[in-house]
Scaffold this motif. Structure first.
Motif, short mmCIF file in Angstrom:
data_model
loop_
_atom_site.label_atom_id
_atom_site.label_comp_id
_atom_site.label_asym_id
_atom_site.label_seq_id
_atom_site.Cartn_x
_atom_site.Cartn_y
_atom_site.Cartn_z
N LEU B 146 0.83 -1.21 0.00
CA LEU B 146 0.00 0.00 0.00
C LEU B 146 0.87 1.26 0.00
O LEU B 146 0.64 2.19 -0.78
N TYR B 150 1.19 4.15 -2.86
CA TYR B 150 0.91 5.55 -2.55
C TYR B 150 2.06 6.45 -2.94
O TYR B 150 1.88 7.50 -3.56
N PHE B 153 2.15 6.81 -6.63
CA PHE B 153 1.10 7.73 -7.07
C PHE B 153 1.52 9.18 -6.89
O PHE B 153 1.39 10.01 -7.79
N ASP B 187 -6.32 11.01 -1.81
CA ASP B 187 -5.27 10.39 -2.63
C ASP B 187 -5.24 8.89 -2.42
O ASP B 187 -5.00 8.12 -3.36
N LEU B 188 -5.43 8.46 -1.20
CA LEU B 188 -5.41 7.02 -0.92
C LEU B 188 -6.61 6.32 -1.56
O LEU B 188 -6.50 5.16 -1.98
N VAL B 191 -5.59 5.54 -4.94
CA VAL B 191 -4.71 4.37 -4.99
C VAL B 191 -5.53 3.09 -4.84
O VAL B 191 -5.35 2.13 -5.58
N PHE B 262 -4.55 3.94 7.87
CA PHE B 262 -3.51 3.78 6.84
C PHE B 262 -2.11 3.86 7.41
O PHE B 262 -1.20 3.16 6.97
N TRP B 266 1.10 0.54 6.08
CA TRP B 266 1.77 0.80 4.81
C TRP B 266 2.37 -0.46 4.21
O TRP B 266 2.48 -0.58 2.98
#
Lengths: 326, 286
Positions: B146, B150, B153, B187-188, B191, B262, B266
């Motif tokens: 993850l 991120y 991205f 933003d997440l 993703v 989150f 990670w």
């Protein structure tokens, strides 16, 4: 009736700021540059220290310069044009005068002064005399330019204005406006960067000193007035247009509500800056009463000090003369 | 499904709306429970009430009713005229989102991890910006995790988590935090849904967020944004098994991403996170 030009300018302002790098960004868009005085504090963490008052003015005016004129129109519903026209009329610059316009970044007053001095009665342009035989357009144009330049040198058709402003971005907007009006206007205006407390001009060099809506941004009012006294010639005139304390109680209530409640959100929508416009309305409240300011002018050495309150009572014109020192 | 989210708990909402708000001083603000407005405060001294607007958190700008309406309408217009203006989008979301934020906050309280997030109030910002994200460490994570996804991205589009604006127009500090968390999760969400930041990707994420949060800004953004799609994008959007169907399906089935911690996950593989949150793999229609 709102002119189409103003609507187009308003739409351009709303869609301009703040700039982002990605072209197709819909939804939660990004911005690359943090605006000064903007959203810099972390949520729930320490607060940002307020900036120095002197630097704040520059920080305030650099980002809002592009939408300054549109915001003026919106905030005053177009009244600021009437006030400025009345100000220029009362200042009454004659052709050949040297005028210094302080804090006149976007050039409203400077252009108004030039127009006023050009349109004074009895200033018909001299007829152009061309030698017979050569009837081509170019020779006529050359002859016209030569003769107008000679006529200008001998009896100028308008005054010359030196605009002094601490914000270069405001002056950029102003010089763009002046060039759009024509080369005669652009050539009669000189754009100088500087503060009102220390003008980049010689002593006794100006016939008229004007400052419109700039005095409230100055931190040292007696210093500004002393400097104005310095650069004026004997019998030179000082004219200041500024927001004043409202006498009428009903108007005062409406004005306060409007200033503090409506203007900052309008600034956020049009210029993308809430803080700058909140600072502007607060600086108006901090400005001394019109009688107190008139006394300050007398202390700085001006004579025949007078003020005239303009309709509807939120701004007034202070004027005074510099008498030759005995 | 949207109406279910918006109106299901109307009974509780009505009681909340009917309860009067008394002026809160900063000292007792954090101890107030929603609905507990009639608690007696023995330390209340009217002479010590602060003059002017009470700011309940840094950067708070209190608005009165007229200002709120003016900003909501004005920012709505500005969002349509200039969708790249993030301050207008933020303002629109904040001025119109109080109701939806209350519902969202209650959903967070009902979830164990969501409650932990509300208690600890983590911020998704870089270490320099005051948060806990170390982008370099994220970039070094294994491919498919993850955090690595991120970081990729952010690098692909040149973004930083610090670019998010701070909430200022929401009055309740807890709701302001929920709004701030939603903004930082955006933003997440990109993703997790595997969408880019072109118009189509943004519309898909907006639909997903509209179902999850119920914020008017997301709902109007999803509706009106889809009107601005280019023809090729519209085809991919509307076709059978296309992005619109995916967004609607995922939005209604998935768990709330705002409840996912989150910052502690990670290292988890992205596929597992999607499975845990019941998010489908995005369709590949390129």
């Amino acid at each position: 009736f709102i002119p189409k030009m103003q609507c187009r300018q308003l739409l351009r302002c709303i869609s301009r700021s703040p700039a982002t790098s990605s072209s197709s960004c819909f939804g939660v868009a990004r911005r690359q540059v943090h605006q000064p005085g903007g959203f810099d504090t972390s949520f729930g963490f320490e607060e940002v220290e307020p900036g120095q008052k002197q630097d704040r003015v520059n920080q305030v005016f650099n980002p809002v310069s592009n939408s300054y004129d549109v915001m003026n129109d919106l905030m005053s519903a177009g009244l600021h044009r009437c006030w400025k026209r009345r100000f220029v009329a009362s200042a009454n610059p004659r052709p050949g005068w040297r005028v210094v316009d302080v804090a006149g970044g976007t050039g409203d007053i400077a252009l108004g002064l030039l127009e006023w001095s050009r349109k004074l009665p009895g200033r018909a342009p001299p007829p152009v005399r061309v030698a017979p035989g050569d009837g081509s357009v170019d020779s006529f144009r050359e002859a016209a330019e030569r003769q107008t330049a000679a006529a200008e040198a001998e009896a100028p058709a308008s005054c010359t204005v030196s605009v002094v402003d601490p914000s270069p971005s405001m002056m950029q907007v102003g010089s763009a406006k002046a060039s759009a009006k024509g080369s005669t206007f652009a050539s009669s205006i000189q754009w100088l960067e500087g503060r009102a407390e220390s003008l980049p001009l010689d002593e006794a060099s100006s016939d008229l000193y004007t400052i419109a809506f700039g005095m409230r941004n100055c931190t040292d009012l007696p210093g500004v007035l002393r400097e104005a006294h310095r650069v004026l010639k004997p019998y030179g005139r000082f004219a200041c247009l500024e927001f004043c304390s409202v006498e009428n109680p009903l108007l005062s209530i409406l004005y306060d509500e409007y200033s503090f409640r409506v203007i900052p959100p309008m600034g956020l929508l049009v210029a993308g800056d809430w803080d700058s416009y909140e600072y502007l309305v607060e600086s108006i409240r901090r400005f001394p009463h019109q009688t107190l300011f008139a006394n300050m002018m007398r202390e700085a050495g001006f004579s025949a000090v007078n003020y005239e309150v303009l309709w509807p009572g939120v701004c007034c014109i202070h004027s005074g003369y510099k008498l030759p020192s005995v | 499904l949207l109406s279910r989210r918006l109106f299901a708990q109307s009974g509780r909402l009505l009681s909340l709306a009917a309860s009067q708000r008394r002026p809160m001083t900063s000292s007792n603000a954090s101890s107030q429970e929603p609905g507990d407005t009639l608690a007696i405060d023995d330390d209340f001294d009217p002479d010590l009430l602060p003059l002017g607007d009470i700011r309940r958190y840094p950067n708070h700008r209190p608005l009165d009713c007229g200002q709120r309406v003016f900003l909501a309408v004005g920012s709505g217009v500005a969002c349509l005229a200039a969708p790249w203006r993030d301050d207008m989008i933020s303002a629109f979301g904040e001025t119109t989102g109080e109701w939806a934020l209350r519902l969202l906050r209650d959903d967070m309280l009902a979830n164990e991890e969501g409650r932990r997030i509300l208690a600890e109030r983590p911020r998704i910002r870089t270490v320099e910006g005051g948060g806990s994200i170390d982008l370099e460490a994220l970039r070094r994570l294994p491919e498919g995790s993850l955090g690595r996804a991120y970081a990729d991205f952010l690098d692909r589009y040149g973004y930083s988590p610090d670019h998010r604006r701070t909430v200022c127009f929401v009055d309740d500090p807890e709701l302001a935090y929920v709004m701030q968390r939603y903004r930082e999760i955006h933003d997440l969400n990109h993703v997790l849904l595997g969408q880019g930041t072109d118009f189509l990707g943004e519309v898909v994420v907006k639909w997903f967020e509209a179902f999850q949060t119920g914020l008017p800004m997301c709902v109007t953004g999803a509706f009106l944004g889809s009107l601005r799609l280019r023809p090729k994008q519209t085809r991919r959007y509307l076709q059978e098994g296309g992005y619109l169907a995916y967004a609607l399906r995922t939005g209604s089935d998935a768990d709330l991403t705002i409840n996912y911690y989150f910052e502690r996950n990670w290292h988890q593989p992205l596929a597992e996170v999607r499975q845990q949150l019941r998010i489908e793999e995005p369709p590949n229609l390129k």
